[in-house]
Design a protein around this motif. Structure first.
Motif, mmCIF file in Angstrom:
data_model
loop_
_atom_site.group_PDB
_atom_site.id
_atom_site.type_symbol
_atom_site.label_atom_id
_atom_site.label_comp_id
_atom_site.label_asym_id
_atom_site.label_seq_id
_atom_site.Cartn_x
_atom_site.Cartn_y
_atom_site.Cartn_z
ATOM 1 N N ASP A 271 0.828 -1.202 0.000
ATOM 2 C CA ASP A 271 0.000 0.000 0.000
ATOM 3 C C ASP A 271 0.864 1.254 0.000
ATOM 4 N N ALA A 272 1.923 1.216 0.796
ATOM 5 C CA ALA A 272 2.792 2.390 0.882
ATOM 6 C C ALA A 272 3.453 2.661 -0.466
ATOM 7 N N VAL A 273 3.911 1.594 -1.119
ATOM 8 C CA VAL A 273 4.547 1.756 -2.429
ATOM 9 C C VAL A 273 3.530 2.278 -3.430
ATOM 10 N N ARG A 274 2.336 1.691 -3.400
ATOM 11 C CA ARG A 274 1.294 2.112 -4.338
ATOM 12 C C ARG A 274 0.951 3.585 -4.118
ATOM 13 N N GLU A 275 0.858 3.958 -2.843
ATOM 14 C CA GLU A 275 0.504 5.342 -2.538
ATOM 15 C C GLU A 275 1.580 6.303 -3.049
ATOM 16 N N ARG A 276 2.828 5.887 -2.889
ATOM 17 C CA ARG A 276 3.937 6.726 -3.349
ATOM 18 C C ARG A 276 3.916 6.909 -4.853
ATOM 19 N N VAL A 277 3.670 5.793 -5.548
ATOM 20 C CA VAL A 277 3.610 5.849 -7.008
ATOM 21 C C VAL A 277 2.451 6.738 -7.441
ATOM 22 N N GLU A 278 1.341 6.575 -6.741
ATOM 23 C CA GLU A 278 0.152 7.373 -7.058
ATOM 24 C C GLU A 278 0.439 8.866 -6.870
ATOM 25 N N ILE A 279 1.093 9.178 -5.773
ATOM 26 C CA ILE A 279 1.431 10.579 -5.504
ATOM 27 C C ILE A 279 2.387 11.107 -6.570
ATOM 28 N N GLU A 280 3.356 10.265 -6.941
ATOM 29 C CA GLU A 280 4.325 10.703 -7.940
ATOM 30 C C GLU A 280 3.646 11.028 -9.267
ATOM 31 N N VAL A 281 2.737 10.138 -9.695
ATOM 32 C CA VAL A 281 2.037 10.346 -10.964
ATOM 33 C C VAL A 281 1.212 11.638 -10.901
ATOM 34 N N ALA A 282 0.494 11.803 -9.803
ATOM 35 C CA ALA A 282 -0.355 12.993 -9.662
ATOM 36 C C ALA A 282 0.491 14.261 -9.548
ATOM 37 N N LEU A 283 1.624 14.147 -8.869
ATOM 38 C CA LEU A 283 2.494 15.319 -8.692
ATOM 39 C C LEU A 283 3.087 15.748 -10.039
ATOM 40 N N ARG A 284 3.445 14.740 -10.836
ATOM 41 C CA ARG A 284 3.974 15.044 -12.168
ATOM 42 C C ARG A 284 2.956 15.879 -12.961
ATOM 43 N N GLN B 106 -0.839 23.009 -10.891
ATOM 44 C CA GLN B 106 -1.854 22.905 -9.836
ATOM 45 C C GLN B 106 -1.258 23.220 -8.466
ATOM 46 N N LEU B 107 -0.001 23.580 -8.479
ATOM 47 C CA LEU B 107 0.624 23.909 -7.201
ATOM 48 C C LEU B 107 0.430 25.395 -6.922
ATOM 49 N N SER B 108 0.548 25.764 -5.686
ATOM 50 C CA SER B 108 0.501 27.178 -5.360
ATOM 51 C C SER B 108 1.552 27.461 -4.289
ATOM 52 N N ILE B 109 1.735 28.727 -4.013
ATOM 53 C CA ILE B 109 2.732 29.106 -3.014
ATOM 54 C C ILE B 109 2.066 29.961 -1.946
ATOM 55 N N GLU C 97 8.915 33.908 3.400
ATOM 56 C CA GLU C 97 9.334 32.602 2.901
ATOM 57 C C GLU C 97 8.241 32.038 2.009
ATOM 58 N N ALA C 98 8.655 31.571 0.833
ATOM 59 C CA ALA C 98 7.735 30.932 -0.108
ATOM 60 C C ALA C 98 7.609 29.460 0.255
ATOM 61 N N LEU C 99 6.386 29.015 0.542
ATOM 62 C CA LEU C 99 6.170 27.624 0.948
ATOM 63 C C LEU C 99 5.162 26.974 0.001
ATOM 64 N N CYS C 100 5.598 25.909 -0.612
ATOM 65 C CA CYS C 100 4.836 25.271 -1.666
ATOM 66 C C CYS C 100 3.594 24.558 -1.103
ATOM 67 N N ARG C 101 2.497 24.641 -1.836
ATOM 68 C CA ARG C 101 1.238 24.003 -1.451
ATOM 69 C C ARG C 101 0.680 23.227 -2.638
ATOM 70 N N TRP C 102 0.003 22.128 -2.341
ATOM 71 C CA TRP C 102 -0.590 21.332 -3.416
ATOM 72 C C TRP C 102 -2.012 20.965 -3.048
ATOM 73 N N TRP D 258 9.885 26.016 -10.877
ATOM 74 C CA TRP D 258 8.586 26.699 -10.884
ATOM 75 C C TRP D 258 8.424 27.571 -9.641
ATOM 76 N N VAL D 259 8.773 27.033 -8.480
ATOM 77 C CA VAL D 259 8.643 27.799 -7.222
ATOM 78 C C VAL D 259 9.509 29.056 -7.286
ATOM 79 N N LEU D 260 10.723 28.919 -7.806
ATOM 80 C CA LEU D 260 11.615 30.082 -7.897
ATOM 81 C C LEU D 260 11.027 31.160 -8.804
#
Ligand code: C2E
Ligand code: MG
Ligand code: MG
Ligand code: MG
Length: 289
Positions: free
Chosen positions: A19-32, A39-42, A59-64, A93-95
């Motif tokens: 589950d942890a691996v699947r969740e990580r992969v899922e997050i990676e795909v969505a983050l990409r 879809q990110l904001s600061i 300080e600029a702090l990234c949000r998703w 992008w954040v910079l």
């Protein structure tokens, strides 16, 4: 029986690992996708000069905002971005975005000329030999002076960094960008590291600020950091200040700048401007005679 429960435990462990691996992969795909589709904001959190209460920087702090999972904090997705090499696109992008924001605030009189933007950079970004050159271009394109940008690096960059990251830091300093060591005191760097690396400041980690007013030990640690920073001409910012008692101890110890919920959380750009604008737009004054 022992064997049986052992096997069961393994099965459970195995399933949760999966589950942890699947969740990580899922997050990676969505983050990409989030990086690609912006879809990110600061969110911006003020860094305050404690004597005047004025904002010296942010300080600029990234949000998703994930379409299904809702808000995901950077402590979760920055690590995924670092492991999957998404961090260079995300970091670029954040910079750009935070420098564009600073340029708008400067143009609109929301902030003073010397107000700076602090941006977190991960060790991976500093391992890119073209990082400084690209950042120089972004600064020119956005019109923000290099001195109004502070890059926050981790102690690990000083401790584990390569010759390459060292060269990138030197190039960044040559541009005029300032470099502050984030979460200072948590990462096993010693005094000598601060002297050997081209850094201009430290941010005292929240874990030391936390005990100010109650823990004599934390107070001594902060006192030592201040003495060392003053000897090395480093700027000091205290992180995670939540109480007036902490602020008072910091002031007494000679820390000029701080950041924390006592003054405000990280908020979107409009809320930041509403709360922290230096100049309120005034009707033109009638000439006096
Ligand atoms: P950081 O750079 O040390 O940022 C400070 C964190 O402390 C932020 O958490 C901020 O919201 C939180 N904070 C500020 N004041 C207080 C306070 O008074 N009390 C408490 N309890 N917390 C406070 P956030 O926004 O969740 O960010 C977590 C970390 O994620 C950051 O720690 C930074 O290491 C990383 N991060 C955030 N944005 C970026 C980014 O664009 N790039 C990279 N590479 N890392 C980022
Ligand atoms: Mg930081
Ligand atoms: Mg920090
Ligand atoms: Mg921290």
């Amino acid at each position: 029986r022992a064997k049986e429960s052992g096997r069961n435990r393994w099965t459970v462990f195995d399933a949760s690992m999966r589950d942890a691996v699947r969740e990580r992969v899922e997050i990676e795909v969505a983050l990409r996708a989030a990086v690609a589709q912006e879809q990110l904001s600061i969110a911006y959190q003020p860094i305050v000069a404690m004597d005047t209460g004025r904002p010296a920087g942010a300080e600029a702090l990234c949000r998703w905002q994930h379409p299904v999972r809702g808000w995901i904090g950077p402590n979760m997705f920055i690590a995924v971005a670092e492991d999957s090499n998404l961090i260079s696109a995300l970091g670029a992008w954040v910079l750009r975005e935070s420098l564009l924001q600073l340029a708008r605030w400067r143009a609109g009189g929301v902030v003073d000329d010397d107000f700076w933007m602090s941006v977190n950079v991960s060790p991976r970004q500093l391992g890119d030999p073209a990082f400084a050159e690209r950042l120089g271009r972004t600064l020119r394109q956005t019109g923000v002076p290099a001195a109004n940008l502070v890059l926050e690096i981790t102690e690990s960059v000083m401790v584990e960094g390569s010759d390459l990251t060292e060269r990138v830091l030197v190039e960044l300093r040559a541009l005029g960008v300032r470099i502050s060591v984030d979460d200072f005191g948590t990462g096993f760097s010693a005094l000598g590291y601060l002297r050997r690396h081209p850094v201009t400041g430290v941010k005292i980690d929240r874990s030391f600020v936390n005990g100010l007013g109650t823990s004599a030990e934390d107070e001594e640690i902060v006192r030592a950091v201040v003495a060392m920073s003053s000897a090395l001409h480093l700027a000091v910012v205290a992180e995670g200040v939540e109480t007036e008692a902490q602020r008072d101890v910091l002031l007494a110890l000679g820390v000029p700048l701080a950041q924390g919920w006592l003054w405000g959380r990280a908020v979107d750009p409009d809320a930041f401007a509403a709360a922290w604008a230096v100049r309120v737009a005034l009707p033109a004054a009638a000439p006096s005679d």
